[in-house]
Design a protein around this motif. Sequence first.
Motif, mmCIF file in Angstrom:
data_model
loop_
_atom_site.group_PDB
_atom_site.id
_atom_site.type_symbol
_atom_site.label_atom_id
_atom_site.label_comp_id
_atom_site.label_asym_id
_atom_site.label_seq_id
_atom_site.Cartn_x
_atom_site.Cartn_y
_atom_site.Cartn_z
ATOM 1 N N ILE A 185 0.693 -1.245 0.033
ATOM 2 C CA ILE A 185 -0.074 -0.199 0.139
ATOM 3 C C ILE A 185 0.789 1.339 0.076
ATOM 4 O O ILE A 185 0.483 2.322 -0.375
ATOM 5 C CB ILE A 185 -0.799 -0.197 1.117
ATOM 6 N N GLN A 186 2.160 1.151 0.527
ATOM 7 C CA GLN A 186 2.910 2.392 0.556
ATOM 8 C C GLN A 186 3.524 2.872 -0.752
ATOM 9 O O GLN A 186 4.090 4.028 -0.845
ATOM 10 C CB GLN A 186 4.057 2.043 1.483
ATOM 11 N N ASP A 191 -0.954 4.578 -4.512
ATOM 12 C CA ASP A 191 -1.497 5.739 -3.847
ATOM 13 C C ASP A 191 -2.267 6.471 -4.905
ATOM 14 O O ASP A 191 -3.660 6.956 -4.713
ATOM 15 C CB ASP A 191 -0.558 6.580 -3.087
ATOM 16 N N GLY A 192 -1.483 6.893 -5.777
ATOM 17 C CA GLY A 192 -1.913 7.569 -6.633
ATOM 18 C C GLY A 192 -3.321 7.337 -7.561
ATOM 19 O O GLY A 192 -4.314 7.785 -7.870
ATOM 20 N N PHE A 193 -2.998 5.909 -7.672
ATOM 21 C CA PHE A 193 -4.310 5.381 -8.685
ATOM 22 C C PHE A 193 -5.432 5.210 -7.762
ATOM 23 O O PHE A 193 -6.804 5.310 -8.110
ATOM 24 C CB PHE A 193 -3.517 3.841 -8.791
ATOM 25 N N LEU A 194 -5.296 4.949 -6.258
ATOM 26 C CA LEU A 194 -6.439 4.890 -5.417
ATOM 27 C C LEU A 194 -7.059 6.104 -5.510
ATOM 28 O O LEU A 194 -8.267 6.361 -5.444
ATOM 29 C CB LEU A 194 -5.874 4.512 -3.943
ATOM 30 N N VAL A 195 -6.335 7.308 -5.288
ATOM 31 C CA VAL A 195 -6.949 8.659 -5.236
ATOM 32 C C VAL A 195 -7.688 9.042 -6.389
ATOM 33 O O VAL A 195 -8.602 9.433 -6.386
ATOM 34 C CB VAL A 195 -5.558 9.745 -4.910
ATOM 35 N N ALA A 261 -11.423 1.571 -3.184
ATOM 36 C CA ALA A 261 -11.998 2.497 -3.807
ATOM 37 C C ALA A 261 -13.251 2.513 -3.778
ATOM 38 O O ALA A 261 -14.248 3.623 -3.704
ATOM 39 C CB ALA A 261 -11.352 2.399 -5.203
ATOM 40 N N LEU A 262 -14.016 1.058 -3.917
ATOM 41 C CA LEU A 262 -15.308 0.995 -4.135
ATOM 42 C C LEU A 262 -16.026 1.564 -2.561
ATOM 43 O O LEU A 262 -16.978 2.134 -2.534
ATOM 44 C CB LEU A 262 -15.649 -0.488 -4.110
ATOM 45 N N LEU A 263 -15.196 1.256 -1.457
ATOM 46 C CA LEU A 263 -15.773 1.409 -0.310
ATOM 47 C C LEU A 263 -16.144 3.053 -0.427
ATOM 48 O O LEU A 263 -17.121 3.554 0.224
ATOM 49 C CB LEU A 263 -15.117 0.792 1.087
#
Lengths: 697, 115
Positions: A185-186, A191-195, A261-263
Amino acid sequence: MLVCYLTGMSKFFRLYISSVFTSEAFRSHAGWVGLLLLNLLIVVSLRNQIISPKVSSWVPQLVLNLYLLVAYVYGQLKIKAVERYDFMQLIWKMLLFGFVSTCFSFFLESVLYLFSGSAFAFSSFISNVFYLCSLLLISTYLIVLLIAYKRLILYEKSKVLLIVWRIFEYSLIAGMVLGVFNIRIQSFLYDGFLVGLIGMGVVLSVNLKWVGYLDFSQKCRSLLMLAGIAGFLSYFCFFIYIYSEDKGIYLNLADNIFVLALLAFCLFYSLLSGVVLFFNLPTSSVYEKKLQEIKGFQKLNRKSQNEESKETLLAALLENALSSIDADSGWVELKEQAGEVLITGEKLEEEELNSILEGIKRNNLKKVFAADFSNPAGEEYFTGSIAHSLWRSVLVVPLTIQESHAGLLVLLKDIEGGFNKDAIEVVKTYADHACVSVENMYLMQEALQNERYKEELAIARRVQRSLLPEQLEHNKSFDLAVYSESTDEVGGDYYDSYKVNEHQFVLIIGDVAGHGTSAAFAMSQLKGVFHSLVPLGFPAREFVVRVNDALSKCLGKAIFITLTYVIIDTDEEQVKLVRAGHCPALYFRKKEKDFLAFESRGMGIGILRDSGFAQHLEENRIKYEAGDLLVLYTDGLTECKDNGREEFGMERLREVVKINADKDVTEIRNAIIDELTTFAGKGGVNDDLTVLIVKFN
Amino acid sequence: MINITKESEDDIFIIKVEGDVDASSSIHLDKAISDAIEKGQKNVVIDCTELQYISSAGLGVFMSYIQDFEDSDSRFVLFGLNKKVANVFEILGLDQLLTIVETKDQAKKLINDEV
């Protein structure tokens, strides 16, 4: 093991597709549960294998993600596009599902907590299994919620919206694929993709059009349900957070970009919907009012199609107008075609009516009831305050039917200035609508009347046809053929025959000036006169004079009749002919192969209505021979024009007769008619047409 | 289509009829003649040089005024009929009741002689 799993998955996949298409709810639900259990079993067994690290680490992730994919496809098929009235149902189902998932997960956690002391709980295996169950519950719920929200967001879709949503979906799936490789996750990219995914979800969340379609009570209920869903989602967040640092958990949700992301998206959308619902509560009454107005129009429409009564229509108009703008009282008045006034009132007595009128008059608003509305450039409505104990303001809207002022709609309110622009617009629209309906009613009545007229004309036609004889009198010495057609339903042409005795026959052909109904009446008068005079056996000239005497009293001022009267004597082999202004008959001599010209003078019936008429008539006598032809006709034949406006004329008629002279009468008649029809072309014969042919044997 | 023009020439009232006299246009001719009678015109002349076609309605109009002109002792003359129109009048026998000549001069001469 892996192969078994994959084949098992594909088998189940096919099963679900088939079960969905047969839409057997029980079977598909059973299948769904079955999939869940199978996955559970297989992941658990795989997890066991991990203890001996023969299997690579990405397999469990792959399995999980494949499951998610299947669940997604299944959900897509199961949750169909939602109709407007099913919003509540959908949200309710989501709430229920969330409740079940949360309860189940909570139950599992409680069990773990209860046994927290014993070795049972500390077993990594048990906690992983329990975590896995919750994991599956959460991810399935999130996918189902995703699909439900997709239906809501795409309720009113545009091209752009669809494209953005597709990008979002594909990115999520990409996230799933990334998850397979178990990136930590780090990582910055991670991170960028999640954001990015969360950002897209936020952007899509502004599509909340479905909120507008709910009424007040529905909005309240939805608000509560969404609050519940948000609550469950918060629990799931909490759950993931608790376990996020737990190294003992193998498949940690906190590492799964897709689920995270879905959450985030679902939570955000639930909260946003709730907020929007809350702030839309005050405006829902306006929207509902608009909906009611539209329903009011529908009701008016239906009424005007079903009921014929104007009263019902006016009552409906008044009812709609009153309810839509919250007016307290009013009436409708309509000037009938006959001149009376039809008044429909609502909660009004006659004395009250007069006192209201007084109140209006007292405020110098006389023009309300004057002819002001008759001027189309004038006021379209009138509103003002009135001096009255009960009613303070009035709205008067004129009713215009067939472009003339036909009535008024009057509405009253018990407060000053009670009618705003919007209300006035609505009432005007209702009034226009009602006027159109009344106009339609009038048009329908006219149309029905026309139908009746048409039927009457058809009857007249039948009656008149019956006045023309089917068979013409003759003996062995001559043959006859006749053709007669009127251009309208009824016409002015007439022909008849009469057997005086075994060797004397009378023929008559007549043409009333003009054509149509007036000519038809004169034609039947002629028939009457003919039948009353002919048995009296007058010689030709005297007969025609007597006809003139009789009809002179009956015919209209500018009406005349032309006729040709023929007496055939087969013993003397002679034809006597009197031409009363009629087009000259044709006589063809077989032996000489030429036409005789009739020189006789003549004058139409009704032109000279006194004793001076007789002197204008001359009689012709012809000795006939075998094979000779006598052709009687009306001017519809010779004056028939072709496309170039040229007349058929005597020449063409003579041609046709000459060519066909040797044939029998019927064939000659047909030849003439055929020739004429061809000549007339598309325009047809535009006059009454009669041809009567005599062939002497 | 019909076109009717009226003018006075030397105490003679001339009504010029152009075009077709059918059922719809015959009313105009009727009105023109009845107006002339009402105004007390003693000499009415109909210029038929531009008259192309006349239907039974038009013939009816002429026919209905024969008596009126006789009763009021006025003169009613038609001139300039083309061959087809003249033929129609002949078949019907109206030529025996109406005064029909060929030119305007002849019409004027006829009226002046009678006066």
